[in-house]
Design a protein around this motif. Structure first.
Motif, short mmCIF file in Angstrom:
data_model
loop_
_atom_site.label_atom_id
_atom_site.label_comp_id
_atom_site.label_asym_id
_atom_site.label_seq_id
_atom_site.Cartn_x
_atom_site.Cartn_y
_atom_site.Cartn_z
N ALA A 12 0.82 -1.22 0.00
CA ALA A 12 0.00 0.00 0.00
C ALA A 12 0.85 1.26 0.00
N LEU A 13 1.96 1.24 0.74
CA LEU A 13 2.74 2.47 0.92
C LEU A 13 3.32 3.01 -0.39
N LEU A 14 3.86 2.14 -1.23
CA LEU A 14 4.50 2.61 -2.45
C LEU A 14 3.50 3.30 -3.39
N PRO A 15 2.37 2.66 -3.73
CA PRO A 15 1.43 3.37 -4.61
C PRO A 15 0.85 4.63 -3.96
N ILE A 16 0.68 4.64 -2.64
CA ILE A 16 0.19 5.85 -1.97
C ILE A 16 1.21 6.97 -2.17
N GLU A 17 2.48 6.64 -1.98
CA GLU A 17 3.54 7.63 -2.15
C GLU A 17 3.56 8.16 -3.59
N ARG A 18 3.33 7.27 -4.55
CA ARG A 18 3.35 7.65 -5.98
C ARG A 18 2.02 8.24 -6.44
N ARG A 19 1.03 8.22 -5.53
CA ARG A 19 -0.33 8.65 -5.87
C ARG A 19 -0.92 7.83 -7.01
N ASP A 20 -0.58 6.55 -6.99
CA ASP A 20 -1.12 5.59 -7.96
C ASP A 20 -2.35 4.96 -7.32
N TRP A 21 -3.48 5.65 -7.46
CA TRP A 21 -4.70 5.25 -6.75
C TRP A 21 -5.24 3.93 -7.27
N ILE A 22 -4.99 3.59 -8.53
CA ILE A 22 -5.47 2.31 -9.07
C ILE A 22 -4.76 1.15 -8.37
N ALA A 23 -3.45 1.26 -8.22
CA ALA A 23 -2.69 0.22 -7.51
C ALA A 23 -3.06 0.19 -6.02
N ALA A 24 -3.24 1.37 -5.43
CA ALA A 24 -3.58 1.44 -4.01
C ALA A 24 -4.96 0.82 -3.75
N LYS A 25 -5.86 1.00 -4.70
CA LYS A 25 -7.22 0.47 -4.57
C LYS A 25 -7.22 -1.05 -4.35
N ALA A 26 -6.24 -1.74 -4.96
CA ALA A 26 -6.16 -3.20 -4.85
C ALA A 26 -5.88 -3.66 -3.42
N VAL A 27 -5.22 -2.82 -2.63
CA VAL A 27 -4.83 -3.24 -1.28
C VAL A 27 -5.57 -2.50 -0.16
N LEU A 28 -6.37 -1.50 -0.53
CA LEU A 28 -7.13 -0.76 0.49
C LEU A 28 -8.61 -1.12 0.37
N HIS A 29 -9.18 -1.53 1.48
CA HIS A 29 -10.59 -1.96 1.52
C HIS A 29 -11.51 -0.78 1.18
N PRO A 30 -12.62 -1.05 0.45
CA PRO A 30 -13.56 0.04 0.11
C PRO A 30 -14.09 0.78 1.34
N TYR A 31 -14.25 0.06 2.47
CA TYR A 31 -14.78 0.68 3.69
C TYR A 31 -13.68 0.99 4.69
N LEU A 32 -12.50 1.31 4.16
CA LEU A 32 -11.32 1.63 4.95
C LEU A 32 -11.62 2.69 6.03
N HIS A 33 -11.08 2.46 7.23
CA HIS A 33 -11.11 3.45 8.32
C HIS A 33 -9.66 3.89 8.52
N TRP A 34 -9.39 5.17 8.31
CA TRP A 34 -8.03 5.70 8.44
C TRP A 34 -8.02 6.69 9.60
N THR A 35 -7.26 6.38 10.63
CA THR A 35 -7.19 7.25 11.82
C THR A 35 -5.82 7.91 11.86
N ASP A 36 -5.83 9.26 11.88
CA ASP A 36 -4.55 9.99 11.89
C ASP A 36 -4.03 10.12 13.31
N ARG A 37 -2.87 10.75 13.43
CA ARG A 37 -2.20 10.89 14.74
C ARG A 37 -3.02 11.67 15.75
N ASN A 38 -3.92 12.53 15.27
CA ASN A 38 -4.76 13.33 16.16
C ASN A 38 -6.03 12.60 16.57
N GLY A 39 -6.20 11.37 16.10
CA GLY A 39 -7.38 10.60 16.45
C GLY A 39 -8.56 10.84 15.54
N ARG A 40 -8.37 11.62 14.46
CA ARG A 40 -9.45 11.88 13.52
C ARG A 40 -9.54 10.69 12.56
N THR A 41 -10.73 10.16 12.36
CA THR A 41 -10.91 9.02 11.48
C THR A 41 -11.67 9.44 10.22
#
Length: 76
Positions: A12-41
C-alpha cells in the motif's frame, strides 16, 4: 530490531507515495477506516484518497487490520 512490515502494508505504501490510486485500490478496503495521529478518522477509500492527496503517510501504520486481504483499518 526493526519490526517486520506486513506485506500488504508495504504493497500500500508505495502506490500511496506515488499517488497511484489504481494500484492502491487493490490493497485498500472500500470501507477503509483511516485514523490519523490526532485521532481523527476518515472512512471510505475514496475519502481517504482525498486525505492522502494532502500528504502521504511518512511511515507504516502503528496498527492496522486486514479484511479480505485488504487493509481495513489504518492507525497512524
Amino acid at each position: 530490531g526493526v519490526p517486520i512490515m506486513d506485506p500488504v502494508v508495504r504493497e500500500a505504501l508505495l502506490p500511496i507515495e506515488r499517488r497511484d490510486w489504481i494500484a492502491a485500490k487493490a490493497v485498500l478496503h472500500p470501507y477503509l477506516h483511516w485514523t490519523d495521529r490526532n485521532g481523527r478518522t476518515v472512512r471510505g477509500r475514496n475519502n481517504v484518497f482525498f486525505l492522502l492527496l494532502q500528504g502521504p503517510p511518512r511511515e507504516p501504520p502503528a496498527r492496522h487490520e486486514i479484511r479480505d486481504g485488504q487493509i481495513y483499518r489504518w492507525f497512524e
